[in-house]
Design a protein around this motif. Structure first.
Motif, PDB file in Angstrom:
ATOM      1  N   GLN A  93      -1.050  65.860   8.502  1.00  0.00           N
ATOM      2  CA  GLN A  93      -2.326  66.394   8.472  1.00  0.00           C
ATOM      3  C   GLN A  93      -3.127  65.932   7.136  1.00  0.00           C
ATOM      4  OE1 GLN A  93      -1.254  70.052   7.594  1.00  0.00           O
ATOM      5  NE2 GLN A  93      -3.353  71.393   7.216  1.00  0.00           N
ATOM      6  N   PHE A  94      -4.505  65.393   7.426  1.00  0.00           N
ATOM      7  CA  PHE A  94      -4.967  65.113   5.797  1.00  0.00           C
ATOM      8  C   PHE A  94      -6.974  65.915   6.384  1.00  0.00           C
ATOM      9  CE2 PHE A  94      -8.657  62.138   4.750  1.00  0.00           C
ATOM     10  CZ  PHE A  94      -8.386  61.678   3.338  1.00  0.00           C
ATOM     11  N   GLN A  95      -6.978  66.440   4.987  1.00  0.00           N
ATOM     12  CA  GLN A  95      -8.407  67.350   4.725  1.00  0.00           C
ATOM     13  C   GLN A  95      -8.579  68.281   6.792  1.00  0.00           C
ATOM     14  OE1 GLN A  95     -11.560  64.456   3.693  1.00  0.00           O
ATOM     15  NE2 GLN A  95     -10.474  64.464   1.984  1.00  0.00           N
ATOM     16  N   SER A  96      -7.266  69.172   5.992  1.00  0.00           N
ATOM     17  CA  SER A  96      -7.856  70.336   7.778  1.00  0.00           C
ATOM     18  C   SER A  96      -8.185  69.357   8.576  1.00  0.00           C
ATOM     19  CB  SER A  96      -8.950  70.825   6.996  1.00  0.00           C
ATOM     20  OG  SER A  96      -8.890  71.791   5.731  1.00  0.00           O
ATOM     21  N   ASP A  97      -7.162  68.457   8.765  1.00  0.00           N
ATOM     22  CA  ASP A  97      -7.693  67.521  10.244  1.00  0.00           C
ATOM     23  C   ASP A  97      -6.249  66.654  10.110  1.00  0.00           C
ATOM     24  OD1 ASP A  97      -8.540  66.881  13.069  1.00  0.00           O
ATOM     25  OD2 ASP A  97     -10.075  66.277  12.155  1.00  0.00           O
ATOM     26  N   TRP A  98      -5.884  66.517  11.841  1.00  0.00           N
ATOM     27  CA  TRP A  98      -4.520  65.674  12.374  1.00  0.00           C
ATOM     28  C   TRP A  98      -5.205  64.564  12.502  1.00  0.00           C
ATOM     29  CZ3 TRP A  98      -0.488  67.374  11.625  1.00  0.00           C
ATOM     30  CH2 TRP A  98       0.442  69.129  11.756  1.00  0.00           C
ATOM     31  N   VAL A  99      -4.696  63.660  11.305  1.00  0.00           N
ATOM     32  CA  VAL A  99      -5.051  62.217  11.604  1.00  0.00           C
ATOM     33  C   VAL A  99      -4.230  61.456  12.255  1.00  0.00           C
ATOM     34  CG1 VAL A  99      -7.385  62.402  10.783  1.00  0.00           C
ATOM     35  CG2 VAL A  99      -4.799  61.957   9.285  1.00  0.00           C
ATOM     36  N   VAL A 100      -4.159  60.015  12.596  1.00  0.00           N
ATOM     37  CA  VAL A 100      -3.604  58.881  12.776  1.00  0.00           C
ATOM     38  C   VAL A 100      -3.435  57.887  12.138  1.00  0.00           C
ATOM     39  CG1 VAL A 100      -2.612  58.527  14.430  1.00  0.00           C
ATOM     40  CG2 VAL A 100      -4.636  57.618  14.868  1.00  0.00           C
ATOM     41  N   LYS A 101      -2.335  57.381  11.149  1.00  0.00           N
ATOM     42  CA  LYS A 101      -2.442  56.616   9.545  1.00  0.00           C
ATOM     43  C   LYS A 101      -0.817  55.910   9.671  1.00  0.00           C
ATOM     44  CE  LYS A 101      -1.506  57.318   4.650  1.00  0.00           C
ATOM     45  NZ  LYS A 101      -0.513  56.880   4.053  1.00  0.00           N
ATOM     46  N   ASN A 102      -1.728  55.218   9.692  1.00  0.00           N
ATOM     47  CA  ASN A 102      -0.447  53.500  10.151  1.00  0.00           C
ATOM     48  C   ASN A 102       0.170  53.380   8.100  1.00  0.00           C
ATOM     49  OD1 ASN A 102       0.314  50.651   9.263  1.00  0.00           O
ATOM     50  ND2 ASN A 102      -1.437  50.306   8.754  1.00  0.00           N
ATOM     51  N   GLY A 103       1.102  54.018   7.962  1.00  0.00           N
ATOM     52  CA  GLY A 103       2.004  53.848   6.234  1.00  0.00           C
ATOM     53  C   GLY A 103       1.452  53.877   5.313  1.00  0.00           C
ATOM     54  N   GLY A 105      -2.226  53.184   5.395  1.00  0.00           N
ATOM     55  CA  GLY A 105      -2.801  51.739   5.309  1.00  0.00           C
ATOM     56  C   GLY A 105      -4.491  52.899   5.311  1.00  0.00           C
ATOM     57  N   ASN A 106      -4.979  53.586   5.783  1.00  0.00           N
ATOM     58  CA  ASN A 106      -6.284  54.149   6.233  1.00  0.00           C
ATOM     59  C   ASN A 106      -5.934  54.832   7.256  1.00  0.00           C
ATOM     60  OD1 ASN A 106      -8.539  52.935   4.678  1.00  0.00           O
ATOM     61  ND2 ASN A 106      -8.589  51.136   6.315  1.00  0.00           N
ATOM     62  N   PHE A 107      -6.632  56.791   7.289  1.00  0.00           N
ATOM     63  CA  PHE A 107      -7.054  57.288   8.552  1.00  0.00           C
ATOM     64  C   PHE A 107      -8.316  57.107   9.328  1.00  0.00           C
ATOM     65  CE2 PHE A 107      -5.270  59.231   4.201  1.00  0.00           C
ATOM     66  CZ  PHE A 107      -4.270  60.009   4.526  1.00  0.00           C
ATOM     67  N   HIS A 108      -7.616  57.731  10.796  1.00  0.00           N
ATOM     68  CA  HIS A 108      -8.390  57.372  12.244  1.00  0.00           C
ATOM     69  C   HIS A 108      -8.060  58.940  12.348  1.00  0.00           C
ATOM     70  CE1 HIS A 108      -8.369  52.719  11.383  1.00  0.00           C
ATOM     71  NE2 HIS A 108      -7.292  53.113  10.565  1.00  0.00           N
ATOM     72  N   LEU A 114      -6.996  52.562  14.819  1.00  0.00           N
ATOM     73  CA  LEU A 114      -5.676  52.752  13.883  1.00  0.00           C
ATOM     74  C   LEU A 114      -5.690  51.638  14.414  1.00  0.00           C
ATOM     75  CD1 LEU A 114      -3.224  53.928  12.081  1.00  0.00           C
ATOM     76  CD2 LEU A 114      -2.574  52.328  13.979  1.00  0.00           C
ATOM     77  N   ILE A 115      -5.404  51.155  16.026  1.00  0.00           N
ATOM     78  CA  ILE A 115      -4.858  49.832  16.932  1.00  0.00           C
ATOM     79  C   ILE A 115      -5.429  48.964  16.089  1.00  0.00           C
ATOM     80  CG2 ILE A 115      -4.135  48.318  18.878  1.00  0.00           C
ATOM     81  CD1 ILE A 115      -3.722  51.478  19.637  1.00  0.00           C
ATOM     82  N   PRO A 116      -6.951  48.500  16.407  1.00  0.00           N
ATOM     83  CA  PRO A 116      -7.397  46.803  15.446  1.00  0.00           C
ATOM     84  C   PRO A 116      -6.964  46.985  14.552  1.00  0.00           C
ATOM     85  CG  PRO A 116      -9.193  48.299  16.322  1.00  0.00           C
ATOM     86  CD  PRO A 116      -8.039  48.615  16.916  1.00  0.00           C
ATOM     87  N   ASP A 117      -6.780  47.615  12.873  1.00  0.00           N
ATOM     88  CA  ASP A 117      -7.002  47.988  12.225  1.00  0.00           C
ATOM     89  C   ASP A 117      -5.549  47.686  11.722  1.00  0.00           C
ATOM     90  OD1 ASP A 117      -8.163  48.214   9.363  1.00  0.00           O
ATOM     91  OD2 ASP A 117      -6.692  50.383   9.411  1.00  0.00           O
ATOM     92  N   CYS A 118      -5.273  47.334  11.650  1.00  0.00           N
ATOM     93  CA  CYS A 118      -3.187  47.122  12.120  1.00  0.00           C
ATOM     94  C   CYS A 118      -3.549  44.948  11.881  1.00  0.00           C
ATOM     95  CB  CYS A 118      -2.174  48.025  12.990  1.00  0.00           C
ATOM     96  SG  CYS A 118      -1.679  49.457  12.402  1.00  0.00           S
ATOM     97  N   PRO A 119      -3.241  44.781  12.883  1.00  0.00           N
ATOM     98  CA  PRO A 119      -3.418  43.194  12.929  1.00  0.00           C
ATOM     99  C   PRO A 119      -4.856  42.330  12.187  1.00  0.00           C
ATOM    100  CG  PRO A 119      -4.327  44.276  15.495  1.00  0.00           C
ATOM    101  CD  PRO A 119      -3.789  45.443  14.259  1.00  0.00           C
ATOM    102  N   HIS A 120      -5.607  43.527  12.257  1.00  0.00           N
ATOM    103  CA  HIS A 120      -6.614  43.099  11.201  1.00  0.00           C
ATOM    104  C   HIS A 120      -7.774  42.084  12.283  1.00  0.00           C
ATOM    105  CE1 HIS A 120      -5.834  44.868   7.787  1.00  0.00           C
ATOM    106  NE2 HIS A 120      -4.707  43.921   7.672  1.00  0.00           N
ATOM    107  N   CYS A 121      -8.347  42.718  13.095  1.00  0.00           N
ATOM    108  CA  CYS A 121      -9.006  42.316  14.736  1.00  0.00           C
ATOM    109  C   CYS A 121     -10.150  42.609  15.254  1.00  0.00           C
ATOM    110  CB  CYS A 121      -7.931  41.681  15.439  1.00  0.00           C
ATOM    111  SG  CYS A 121      -7.097  42.646  17.020  1.00  0.00           S
ATOM    112  N   SER A 122     -10.793  42.780  16.561  1.00  0.00           N
ATOM    113  CA  SER A 122     -11.751  43.472  16.605  1.00  0.00           C
ATOM    114  C   SER A 122     -11.252  44.386  18.092  1.00  0.00           C
ATOM    115  CB  SER A 122     -12.866  42.498  17.242  1.00  0.00           C
ATOM    116  OG  SER A 122     -12.391  41.685  17.792  1.00  0.00           O
ATOM    117  N   LYS A 123     -11.486  45.118  18.553  1.00  0.00           N
ATOM    118  CA  LYS A 123     -11.004  45.868  19.377  1.00  0.00           C
ATOM    119  C   LYS A 123     -11.747  45.274  21.065  1.00  0.00           C
ATOM    120  CE  LYS A 123     -12.317  50.108  17.597  1.00  0.00           C
ATOM    121  NZ  LYS A 123     -13.511  52.070  18.128  1.00  0.00           N
TER     122      LYS A 123
END
Length: 130
Positions: A93-103, A105-108, A114-123
């Protein structure tokens, strides 16, 4: 008369709160469903088994698997050096919403972001294990 009016207001307030809470919790379930129905989903496997599956794969190939509890998952991928890495993914839960988070890292708002953000590549480059 005053008491009935108050009771109706309370009933409406409770109903409104329930609808909001239900919609709020449905977002959590929707994120969980988005992960478990993703083409990369492999379910309950150990990280060693996942590493074996990804061992000979191209860089930026990934797998989603079950974590330690119902809102925890693993994103395992082959990095640009050919090394298999595992990242924690949580539904939080982040700012009154449900999100996915990597450790840490950033909220998505979606696992697809989130998937391309972890290995730092494009979709376009990230591909689930076939």
């Amino acid at each position: 008369r005053g008491r009935t009016g108050t009771s109706l207001k309370m009933l409406k307030l409770r109903t409104t709160n329930f609808k909001f809470k239900k919609r709020f919790l449905n977002k959590r379930s929707a994120l969980r469903n988005e992960i478990t129905t993703h083409p990369a989903w492999k379910g309950a496997h150990s990280l060693c088994e996942i590493a074996t599956l990804l061992k000979e794969c191209d860089p930026f190939t990934y797998i989603l698997s079950e974590g330690m509890d119902r809102d925890h998952f693993f994103l395992s991928f082959v990095d640009f050096n050919g090394v298999v890495k595992h990242k924690n993914v949580r539904i939080v839960q982040f700012q009154s919403d449900w999100v996915v988070k990597n450790g840490t890292g950033n909220f998505h708002v979606s696992i697809l972001d989130l998937i391309p953000d972890c290995p730092h590549c494009s979709k376009a480059i990230c591909q689930p294990l076939a």
